[in-house]
Scaffold this active site. Structure first.
Site, PDB file in Angstrom:
ATOM      1  N   SER A  21       0.818  -1.204   0.000  1.00 45.66           N
ATOM      2  CA  SER A  21       0.000   0.000   0.000  1.00 45.66           C
ATOM      3  C   SER A  21       0.858   1.263   0.000  1.00 45.66           C
ATOM      4  CB  SER A  21      -0.895  -0.008   1.240  1.00 45.66           C
ATOM      5  OG  SER A  21      -1.591   1.212   1.359  1.00 45.66           O
ATOM      6  N   LYS A  45      -3.687   2.271  -2.101  1.00 44.49           N
ATOM      7  CA  LYS A  45      -3.206   3.239  -1.115  1.00 44.49           C
ATOM      8  C   LYS A  45      -4.170   3.339   0.068  1.00 44.49           C
ATOM      9  CE  LYS A  45      -3.404   7.577  -2.081  1.00 44.49           C
ATOM     10  NZ  LYS A  45      -3.187   8.877  -2.752  1.00 44.49           N
ATOM     11  N   ASN A  99      -6.278  -0.981   1.735  1.00 44.50           N
ATOM     12  CA  ASN A  99      -5.613  -0.700   2.995  1.00 44.50           C
ATOM     13  C   ASN A  99      -6.469   0.318   3.751  1.00 44.50           C
ATOM     14  OD1 ASN A  99      -3.655   1.190   4.633  1.00 44.50           O
ATOM     15  ND2 ASN A  99      -2.539  -0.725   4.370  1.00 44.50           N
ATOM     16  N   ASN A 127      -4.209  -0.902   8.614  1.00 45.43           N
ATOM     17  CA  ASN A 127      -2.989  -0.217   9.008  1.00 45.43           C
ATOM     18  C   ASN A 127      -3.152   0.271  10.446  1.00 45.43           C
ATOM     19  OD1 ASN A 127      -0.760   1.372   9.362  1.00 45.43           O
ATOM     20  ND2 ASN A 127      -1.380   2.953   7.921  1.00 45.43           N
ATOM     21  N   CYS A 130      -1.526   3.804  12.724  1.00 43.84           N
ATOM     22  CA  CYS A 130      -2.089   5.150  12.762  1.00 43.84           C
ATOM     23  C   CYS A 130      -2.184   5.658  14.201  1.00 43.84           C
ATOM     24  CB  CYS A 130      -3.483   5.154  12.158  1.00 43.84           C
ATOM     25  SG  CYS A 130      -3.508   4.617  10.449  1.00 43.84           S
ATOM     26  N   LYS A 165      -1.816  -5.186   9.350  1.00 45.31           N
ATOM     27  CA  LYS A 165      -0.437  -4.777   9.081  1.00 45.31           C
ATOM     28  C   LYS A 165       0.216  -4.302  10.369  1.00 45.31           C
ATOM     29  CE  LYS A 165       2.204  -2.198   5.626  1.00 45.31           C
ATOM     30  NZ  LYS A 165       2.084  -1.337   4.428  1.00 45.31           N
ATOM     31  N   GLY A 244      11.797  -4.020   2.224  1.00 46.32           N
ATOM     32  CA  GLY A 244      13.066  -4.038   1.506  1.00 46.32           C
ATOM     33  C   GLY A 244      13.203  -5.121   0.455  1.00 46.32           C
TER      34      GLY A 244
END
Length: 303
Positions: A21, A45, A99, A127, A130, A165, A244
Site C-alpha cells: 500500500s 493506497k 488498505n 494499518n 495510525c 499490518k 526491503g
C-alpha cells in the site's frame, strides 16, 4: 512449471507477489508498465473514512539504502473510493485489496463496513500504525490492547479476509501478532515502516516537514526478515512479509522465513515492473530446485 498459487484466509492469490500500500497508487496508474492481471494482489493506497490532505511538503526523502516518507495518508475518503475508484479497479483481473486506516476503532470499522459491501473486493489490510487520537497520538499498533481494539471493532462489521499490518516500532511484535489473531485476524502483514529521521545540516532543519517519517527500502530488510520469522512461529494464521524486497532472492528469503505471500513497496518506485520480475524469479528458482509448488519452500528455513 511450479505452482505459485497461495491462500490467505479465504483469499486465493494466483501467485505470492503483491504490491504494498502507498507504493502502487490504485494499480491502474501502472497499467502502461505492467500487466496488472499477472500480479498476485494489488493493495491500494491507504483509505480512511473521511478525506485527508496529508502532511505538508517535503514529505519524501531518499536515504542510504532506502527512503523516508511522511505522506500522511492523503486520500479522498472511502465514499470517493467506492464511487470513483472501485468501478475501475474491479476490472483488474486479480485480487484488489484496500488498505484501511483510521483514528479510532469506530472509524476503522465504519470504513471497513463500506468496503465490505463491494462485491469484487475480497480482503482488506488494516494499518494499525495510525495515531490513536483518543490516546494522545500513540499508534494503535504499539500495544496489544490498542491493536486488539481495532481488530475487534472491524471484525464485527467486516466479513471477508482481514489482514492486519503490524508496526515494527514495538518491543514484542509476536505479542501484538497473537493479540490480533485472538480477535479474529485472518492474517498479519509485516513490517510497516521503521521510524526514522534525516537532517539538512546547512539549514539545521529536518528534511521532512514533520521531522520524522517512515523508513522503507533495503535498509529495513534484515529487521523485517527477523520479525517475519518470529511471528510465523508464534501464530497459526498466514503471514505476509514485506520490507526491503527488491528482487526474487529477497522474496524467497521471506517465504523460507515463513511468509505465505510477500509485498513489494519501495522497489516499485525504481522499477514499475518489478513485481512480475520477482514472480518470474521465484518460478525459475522453484524449477531449478525441482519444486512442484511454492508451498514447498514456505517456512522451509532450516533453523
Amino acid at each position: 512449471m511450479a505452482r505459485l498459487n497461495v491462500k490467505i484466509g479465504n483469499l486465493e492469490l494466483k501467485n505470492p507477489v503483491m504490491t504494498a500500500s502507498g507504493t502502487f497508487g490504485y494499480g491502474v496508474e501502472f497499467a502502461d508498465f505492467v500487466d496488472l492481471s499477472q500480479i498476485g494482489g494489488i493493495i491500494v493506497k491507504g483509505t480512511t473514512l473521511k478525506s485527508r490532505e496529508g502532511n505538508d511538503y517535503p514529505r519524501m526523502v531518499e536515504t542510504a539504502q532506502g527512503m523516508l516518507n511522511c505522506v500522511g495518508l492523503q486520500n479522498k475518503g472511502v465514499d470517493y473510493f467506492c464511487e470513483h475508484i472501485y468501478p475501475e479497479v474491479r476490472k483488474i483481473d486479480t485480487q484488489v485489496l484496500v488498505n484501511v486506516s483510521g483514528s479510532s476503532p469506530e472509524d476503522y470499522a465504519e470504513c471497513a463496513a463500506r468496503i465490505d459491501a463491494l462485491e469484487d473486493i475480497h480482503a482488506i489490510e488494516l494499518n494499525i500504525s495510525c495515531p490513536n487520537v483518543k490516546q494522545g497520538g500513540m499508534a494503535f499498533g504499539v500495544t496489544c490492547e490498542g491493536a486488539a481494539s481495532v481488530v475487534r471493532a472491524v471484525r464485527q462489521r467486516y466479513s471477508k479476509t482481514l489482514i492486519v499490518k503490524l508496526s515494527p516500532n514495538v518491543t514484542s511484535i509476536t505479542d501484538i501478532a497473537r493479540a490480533v489473531e485472538a480477535e479474529g485476524a485472518d492474517s498479519v502483514s509485516l513490517i510497516n515502516t521503521l521510524m526514522g529521521m534525516s537532517i539538512d545540516i546547512e539549514k539545521r532543519r529536518p528534511r521532512l516537514s514533520i521531522g520524522t517519517g517512515g523508513l522503507s527500502g533495503p535498509a529495513v530488510k534484515p529487521v523485517a526478515l527477523r520479525m517475519v520469522w518470529q511471528v510465523a512461529k508464534a501464530v497459526k494464521i498466514p503471514v505476509v512479509g514485506l520490507g526491503g524486497i527488491m528482487n526474487a532472492e529477497d522474496a524467497i528469503e521471506f517465504l523460507m522465513a515463513g511468509a505465505t505471500a510477500i509485498e513489494i513497496g519501495t522497489a516499485n518506485f525504481i522499477d514499475p515492473a518489478v513485481t512480475l520480475k520477482v514472480r518470474d524469479g521465484i518460478s525459475d528458482w522453484l524449477d531449478r530446485h525441482g519444486c512442484s509448488s511454492v508451498q514447498e519452500i514456505i517456512g522451509a528455513l532450516d533453523a
